[in-house]
Design an enzyme around this catalytic site. Structure first.
Site, PDB file in Angstrom:
ATOM      1  CE  LYS A  22     -29.028 -11.448 -25.967  1.00  0.00           C
ATOM      2  NZ  LYS A  22     -28.094 -12.200 -26.811  1.00  0.00           N
ATOM      3  CG  ASN A  23     -25.976  -9.272 -27.903  1.00  0.00           C
ATOM      4  OD1 ASN A  23     -26.204 -10.246 -27.188  1.00  0.00           O
ATOM      5  ND2 ASN A  23     -26.566  -9.096 -29.069  1.00  0.00           N
ATOM      6  NE  ARG A  98     -23.169 -19.918 -32.916  1.00  0.00           N
ATOM      7  CZ  ARG A  98     -22.097 -19.206 -33.058  1.00  0.00           C
ATOM      8  NH1 ARG A  98     -21.947 -18.102 -32.365  1.00  0.00           N
ATOM      9  NH2 ARG A  98     -21.165 -19.580 -33.909  1.00  0.00           N
ATOM     10  CB  CYS A 122     -28.891 -21.336 -33.427  1.00  0.00           C
ATOM     11  SG  CYS A 122     -28.470 -19.720 -34.049  1.00  0.00           S
ATOM     12  NE  ARG A 127     -24.923 -17.055 -34.811  1.00  0.00           N
ATOM     13  CZ  ARG A 127     -25.470 -16.656 -33.668  1.00  0.00           C
ATOM     14  NH1 ARG A 127     -26.621 -17.167 -33.284  1.00  0.00           N
ATOM     15  NH2 ARG A 127     -24.870 -15.763 -32.914  1.00  0.00           N
ATOM     16  N   PRO A 128     -20.837 -20.359 -37.971  1.00  0.00           N
ATOM     17  CG  PRO A 128     -19.804 -19.729 -39.976  1.00  0.00           C
ATOM     18  CD  PRO A 128     -21.132 -19.732 -39.259  1.00  0.00           C
ATOM     19  CG  ASP A 130     -14.969 -19.475 -40.603  1.00  0.00           C
ATOM     20  OD1 ASP A 130     -16.058 -19.223 -40.041  1.00  0.00           O
ATOM     21  OD2 ASP A 130     -14.619 -18.908 -41.656  1.00  0.00           O
ATOM     22  CG  LEU A 131     -14.386 -15.222 -39.933  1.00  0.00           C
ATOM     23  CD1 LEU A 131     -15.449 -14.144 -40.045  1.00  0.00           C
ATOM     24  CD2 LEU A 131     -13.295 -15.013 -40.980  1.00  0.00           C
ATOM     25  CG  ASP A 328     -29.239  -8.865 -32.962  1.00  0.00           C
ATOM     26  OD1 ASP A 328     -29.310  -9.856 -33.716  1.00  0.00           O
ATOM     27  OD2 ASP A 328     -28.295  -8.696 -32.162  1.00  0.00           O
ATOM     28  CB  ILE A 350     -26.078 -10.022 -40.524  1.00  0.00           C
ATOM     29  CG1 ILE A 350     -25.935  -8.506 -40.684  1.00  0.00           C
ATOM     30  CG2 ILE A 350     -25.076 -10.567 -39.502  1.00  0.00           C
ATOM     31  CD1 ILE A 350     -24.552  -8.019 -41.049  1.00  0.00           C
ATOM     32  NE  ARG A 420     -30.815 -17.407 -25.738  1.00  0.00           N
ATOM     33  CZ  ARG A 420     -30.494 -17.193 -27.006  1.00  0.00           C
ATOM     34  NH1 ARG A 420     -31.249 -17.645 -27.973  1.00  0.00           N
ATOM     35  NH2 ARG A 420     -29.412 -16.537 -27.321  1.00  0.00           N
TER      36      ARG A 420
HETATM   37  C1  EPZ Z   1     -23.407 -11.308 -32.420  1.00  0.00           C
HETATM   38  O1  EPZ Z   1     -23.329 -12.687 -32.783  1.00  0.00           O
HETATM   39  C2  EPZ Z   1     -24.643 -11.147 -31.571  1.00  0.00           C
HETATM   40  N1  EPZ Z   1     -24.548 -12.005 -30.397  1.00  0.00           N
HETATM   41  C3  EPZ Z   1     -25.884 -11.500 -32.378  1.00  0.00           C
HETATM   42  O2  EPZ Z   1     -27.023 -11.218 -31.578  1.00  0.00           O
HETATM   43  C4  EPZ Z   1     -25.948 -10.597 -33.621  1.00  0.00           C
HETATM   44  O3  EPZ Z   1     -27.049 -10.984 -34.418  1.00  0.00           O
HETATM   45  C5  EPZ Z   1     -24.654 -10.750 -34.422  1.00  0.00           C
HETATM   46  O4  EPZ Z   1     -23.501 -10.467 -33.566  1.00  0.00           O
HETATM   47  C6  EPZ Z   1     -24.583  -9.812 -35.618  1.00  0.00           C
HETATM   48  O5  EPZ Z   1     -24.712  -8.488 -35.200  1.00  0.00           O
HETATM   49  C7  EPZ Z   1     -23.916 -11.582 -29.318  1.00  0.00           C
HETATM   50  O6  EPZ Z   1     -23.340 -10.500 -29.280  1.00  0.00           O
HETATM   51  C8  EPZ Z   1     -23.948 -12.458 -28.129  1.00  0.00           C
HETATM   52  P1  EPZ Z   1     -21.088 -12.616 -36.010  1.00  0.00           P
HETATM   53  P2  EPZ Z   1     -21.997 -13.265 -33.449  1.00  0.00           P
HETATM   54  O7  EPZ Z   1     -19.924 -13.490 -35.695  1.00  0.00           O
HETATM   55  O8  EPZ Z   1     -20.833 -12.497 -32.983  1.00  0.00           O
HETATM   56  C9  EPZ Z   1     -20.614 -15.033 -40.097  1.00  0.00           C
HETATM   57  C10 EPZ Z   1     -29.094 -11.692 -30.559  1.00  0.00           C
HETATM   58  O9  EPZ Z   1     -30.228 -11.852 -31.059  1.00  0.00           O
HETATM   59  N2  EPZ Z   1     -19.443 -15.640 -39.428  1.00  0.00           N
HETATM   60  O10 EPZ Z   1     -20.868 -11.149 -36.068  1.00  0.00           O
HETATM   61  O11 EPZ Z   1     -22.012 -14.723 -33.225  1.00  0.00           O
HETATM   62  C11 EPZ Z   1     -21.917 -15.426 -39.401  1.00  0.00           C
HETATM   63  O12 EPZ Z   1     -22.390 -16.682 -39.842  1.00  0.00           O
HETATM   64  C12 EPZ Z   1     -27.877 -12.325 -31.199  1.00  0.00           C
HETATM   65  O13 EPZ Z   1     -28.890 -11.048 -29.526  1.00  0.00           O
HETATM   66  C13 EPZ Z   1     -18.570 -16.421 -40.156  1.00  0.00           C
HETATM   67  O14 EPZ Z   1     -18.768 -16.666 -41.351  1.00  0.00           O
HETATM   68  O15 EPZ Z   1     -22.253 -12.942 -34.968  1.00  0.00           O
HETATM   69  C14 EPZ Z   1     -22.806 -14.275 -39.779  1.00  0.00           C
HETATM   70  O16 EPZ Z   1     -23.291 -14.456 -41.085  1.00  0.00           O
HETATM   71  C15 EPZ Z   1     -28.232 -13.314 -32.258  1.00  0.00           C
HETATM   72  N3  EPZ Z   1     -17.499 -16.978 -39.503  1.00  0.00           N
HETATM   73  C16 EPZ Z   1     -21.866 -13.081 -39.778  1.00  0.00           C
HETATM   74  O17 EPZ Z   1     -20.536 -13.637 -39.936  1.00  0.00           O
HETATM   75  C17 EPZ Z   1     -17.236 -16.734 -38.182  1.00  0.00           C
HETATM   76  O18 EPZ Z   1     -16.250 -17.245 -37.652  1.00  0.00           O
HETATM   77  C18 EPZ Z   1     -21.878 -12.248 -38.505  1.00  0.00           C
HETATM   78  O19 EPZ Z   1     -21.750 -13.109 -37.365  1.00  0.00           O
HETATM   79  C19 EPZ Z   1     -18.119 -15.912 -37.463  1.00  0.00           C
HETATM   80  C20 EPZ Z   1     -19.223 -15.367 -38.113  1.00  0.00           C
END
Ligand code: EPZ
Length: 451
Positions: A22-23, A98, A122, A127-128, A130-131, A328, A350, A420
């Protein structure tokens, strides 16, 4: 809404073949917006999140045709852009999924403007994005907020290459890396992403982009270098297997003292979880490794044989960006360790709030103390069935696993979360010896009243 009624205590045994990831698939589908030529993806899983992404692409002018792919239980999706005038990813869709955010980079790069509903938090915590926005701004985009939408506009002459730092408080960002890497393929000049995500799903996306004509180096490392090209073309690619689905089924076998042969096992993507399972006393044997049958230095696959004979040993787990232990699989690992012979420690680095499954596991007799981002799990000899509530995708999987191993009946409500991200999990587990019935939640209420 559906619920699962699980009669626990039956070993999970037999053969299971892992579906497409999926991811990996979600950002790959979003990348089809980067070209006017058709892009074909195979091993696309049948999941709610994928259906929502296909709906979103439809609203963004992409024509989708699909055909069944009985060999590995997935489907082949052919995506062709037919209208480039659309650039709005609406709240109605982004709120259900998302990952809708990963159309932002591709639309901006190809159409000069993108408007996407700002994703909210969520159940797994804030889930910001900003990056993502900082990265696109570094490529020259102007970013503003209007009516809850992020509006990103390319400068005159299009996006331009730059050095982008994607490190945040919890490491890199997976979908942020997908967005910036995708956008940079069509930017003028060179983009260097520092602190890029190394996750296998990002490597898989990068390989699709390369087969579409992108120039990308450093995939799988924290420094990705992209030299922008004028245009991208069509491609055909098989989506990598889902490492989280593979790990979840392996834990199901381990928890129920079963014996499972798991085909399509992505070896390099699962080194951390295999290490955890072996430390916990679970036997994991990998057959000879085979390359995935698509061009371009692909993931290596094997067949895994998973079995648990004796007692489970406690282990210490810290979730980390790849190649660390994946967040995950944290809920599923916690379910496993509730049955270990001693105290395990789980630290979530994470998503520090991703512990909604703890309260539900306690209802099943688990002994867990949570202190901030750390949980101490004191193993018990048996879990007992109970009514529990799924709160997010992976927490639901953890509860289903606990139900499979528990004594008596467990009812897991709100399994739409599970649907999902896990393809027909009830049917596959039933085929492997579990007793799971999918029922309507209101039927459960009526049954209770009737008693
Ligand atoms: C991906 O989400 C996955 N989703 C998530 O899987 C997975 O848990 C996550 O990566 C971490 O491995 C998909 O691939 C669709 P991140 P993503 O941006 O990309 C912080 C599942 O169960 N952050 O890597 O949205 C954030 O809050 C899902 O299948 C910022 O601070 O996650 C978190 O603490 C759930 N600012 C960390 O970074 C930002 O702009 C990692 O988030 C973005 C993220």
């Amino acid at each position: 809404m559906d619920a699962f009624v699980i009669e626990g205590g039956k070993p999970i045994a037999g053969r299971f073949e892992v579906h497409g990831s999926k991811n990996a698939c979600l950002p790959m589908l979003a990348a089809t917006l980067l070209t006017d030529d058709p892009v074909e993806l195979s091993d696309v899983p049948h999941l709610e999140d994928i259906s929502n992404m296909l709906r979103l692409l439809g609203e963004l002018g992409v024509e989708i045709t699909q055909k069944a792919q009985p060999s590995r239980g997935g489907r082949v999706v052919l995506a062709s852009v037919v209208d480039t005038s659309l650039s709005h990813a609406r709240y109605d869709i982004v709120r259900t999924m998302r990952a809708g955010v990963c159309v932002l980079g591709p639309i901006l790069a190809r159409r000069g403007e993108a408007r996407i509903s700002m994703p909210g938090g969520c159940a797994i915590g804030p889930r910001p994005i900003d990056l993502h926005l900082r990265g696109l701004a570094a490529l020259g985009a102007s970013i503003s907020l209007a009516n809850g939408d992020v509006v990103a506009k390319s400068p005159a002459g299009g996006l331009r290459g730059a050095t982008v730092f994607l490190g945040g408080p919890f490491g890199s960002t997976v979908l942020g890396t997908a967005n910036i890497m995708s956008a940079a393929t069509l930017a003028r000049g060179r983009t260097v992403i520092e602190s890029a995500a190394c996750e296998p799903e990002i490597v898989d996306l990068g390989r699709l982009l390369i087969s579409m004509g992108a120039r990308i180096a450093g995939l799988g490392t924290p420094r990705i270098v992209i030299d922008g090209v004028e245009r991208l073309g069509g491609a055909s690619r098989r989506v990598m297997p889902d490492r989280i689905e593979a790990g979840t089924y392996a834990i199901a076998a381990a928890m129920t003292k079963g014996e499972l042969t798991i085909a399509n096992w992505p070896v390099d993507a699962l080194v951390g979880p295999v290490e955890m399972l072996r430390s916990a006393g679970v036997e994991v044997e990998l057959s000879e490794h085979q390359p995935l049958d698509t061009p371009g230095g692909d993931p290596v696959l094997a067949t895994a044989y998973v079995r648990r004979g004796g007692a489970l040993r406690p282990v210490e787990i810290t979730t980390q960006p790849f190649p660390g232990f994946p967040t995950d699989l944290q809920a599923q690992a916690m379910a496993l360790l509730t049955l270990a012979d001693g105290n395990s420690i789980i630290t979530e680095k994470i998503f520090p709030e991703r512990f909604l499954h703890v309260a539900e596991l306690l209802r099943m007799g688990a002994q867990i103390i949570r202190h901030g981002p750390t949980a101490v799990v004191s193993g018990v000899p048996k879990l007992v069935g109970a009514p529990v509530m799924a709160s997010d995708l992976r927490a639901s999987a953890g509860l289903v696993l606990a139900g499979l191993a528990a004594r008596g009946q467990t009812v897991v409500r709100r399994v739409y979360h599970l649907d999902r991200g896990y393809q027909r999990m009830d049917e596959y587990l039933t085929g492997l010896g579990a007793s799971i019935q999918r029922v309507k939640e209101n039927a459960l209420e009526e049954a209770t009243v009737a008693v």
